[in-house]
Scaffold this active site. Structure first.
Site, short mmCIF file in Angstrom:
data_model
loop_
_atom_site.label_atom_id
_atom_site.label_comp_id
_atom_site.label_asym_id
_atom_site.label_seq_id
_atom_site.Cartn_x
_atom_site.Cartn_y
_atom_site.Cartn_z
N GLY A 17 0.82 -1.22 0.00
CA GLY A 17 0.00 0.00 0.00
C GLY A 17 0.84 1.26 0.00
O GLY A 17 1.70 1.44 0.87
N GLU A 176 -17.50 17.77 3.09
CA GLU A 176 -16.73 18.46 2.05
C GLU A 176 -17.47 18.44 0.71
O GLU A 176 -17.53 19.45 0.00
CB GLU A 176 -15.36 17.79 1.89
#
Length: 334
Positions: A17, A176
């Site tokens: 990752g 957001e």
């Protein structure tokens, strides 16, 4: 670090990752006497906190995606591999990647999370989440197409469902997104159309609990709510989504059900850890919680496996008492 070495070379660290957790782990080890292999199915690090700005058309994908090889090009002890991790051979200390295997002495798994539909996976095509560049560009396409279709249909009826935008989930992403969509409707598109007024769009933020940003202190929730309402966002608290269709969403508040016409439903209601957490838990006997996160020790290692670390959104860390640590970048980095 574990004592076992593969071959006679340096200590092998495999990091799965290239998000905030994995990338910072690699950089932290830049002066360590180890050989690092960072594996990711994407060859770039995505700055996820700004995905909503790509979805709103304020940034291009290139602004928030940094090639991993470029970020790490000066780090001599780190190699980047593009590949899909399919499993773990814990006994043999190997990570399985696209039918091949990578040996490790220390393994760091930081594969992040994806959105969760709480068992309603059939909603995904109708209500995209916001975790990847592709998600962001698809959301942007749907939002701007809705205004274009409303302009075309103005006066013919049916524009209401095109001008209703529903965001499900009042966490950071939902807040957001709602704010960005409200700014688009009020300011960005103000003089763009002849037949419709984009400011007539209804931006609806649906949250199941009694406040937005419920993992944050109440005073921050109150400030966020006031800012959203000032922008013209309608908040529906203590409200659950019970079904999503092509041109509607069904909401339930206090036992009362309402069907709202809409063509644009955006999902920000929950996350589940990467499926690699389940794969690693099965290989090691570690525990998973309901969101698929893997329980870790105070040093982020797995119980009885000091050579395996899990961090970021995949990790369930509860040693500080109270709630688990939130899945946000500063926590992953620290």
């Amino acid at each position: 670090m574990g004592a076992t070495e593969h071959s006679n070379g340096p200590h092998q660290v495999v990091i799965v990752g290239g998000g905030f957790g994995g990338l910072n782990a690699a950089r932290y080890l830049r002066k360590a006497p180890v050989a690092i292999t960072l594996v990711d199915r994407r060859n770039f690090h995505l700055f996820q906190p700004l995905l909503y700005q790509v979805a709103a058309g304020e940034l291009s994908p290139a602004n928030i995606a940094a090639p991993l090889r470029k970020v790490l090009q000066k780090q001599r002890n780190c190699e980047v591999l593009l590949g899909e991790v399919t499993g773990f051979d814990v006994a043999g200390r190997r990570v399985l990647v696209n039918g091949d295997s990578l040996p490790y002495d220390t393994l760091i798994v930081a594969a992040g999370a994806r959105h969760s539909y709480f068992g309603n996976e059939q909603w995904e095509p109708l209500a995209p989440g916001l975790k990847t560049v592709e998600d962001a560009t698809e959301i942007r396409r749907r939002v701007f197409l809705a205004y274009e279709m409303a302009e075309r249909r103005a006066g013919q009826g049916g524009e209401r469902e095109l001008m209703n935008f529903v965001i499900v989930g009042g966490g950071p992403t939902g807040v957001e997104l709602a704010g960005a969509l409200a700014e688009i409707s009020r300011y960005v598109l103000k003089h763009e159309f002849r037949r419709i007024d984009p400011a007539d769009a209804k931006i609806l933020l649906v949250e199941g609990t009694d406040r937005v940003l419920n993992t944050f202190p109440p005073e921050l929730s109150a400030k966020a709510q006031a800012a959203l309402e000032h922008l013209g966002v309608t908040l529906r608290l203590k409200t659950m989504v019970t079904s999503v269709g092509d041109n509607y969403v069904t909401l339930e508040t206090g036992g009362t059900t309402e069907r709202l016409p809409t063509r644009t439903v955006l999902w920000a209601a929950g996350v589940a850890a990467s499926p690699l957490a389940k794969s690693l838990a099965e290989a090691t006997g570690a525990e998973l919680d309901r969101a698929g996160q893997i329980a870790v020790e105070p040093d982020l290692s797995l119980p009885g496996r000091p050579e395996i670390f899990v961090l970021g959104d995949m990790a369930l860390y509860t040693h500080q008492g109270g709630k688990p640590l939130p899945g946000v970048a500063p926590v992953a980095i620290q």
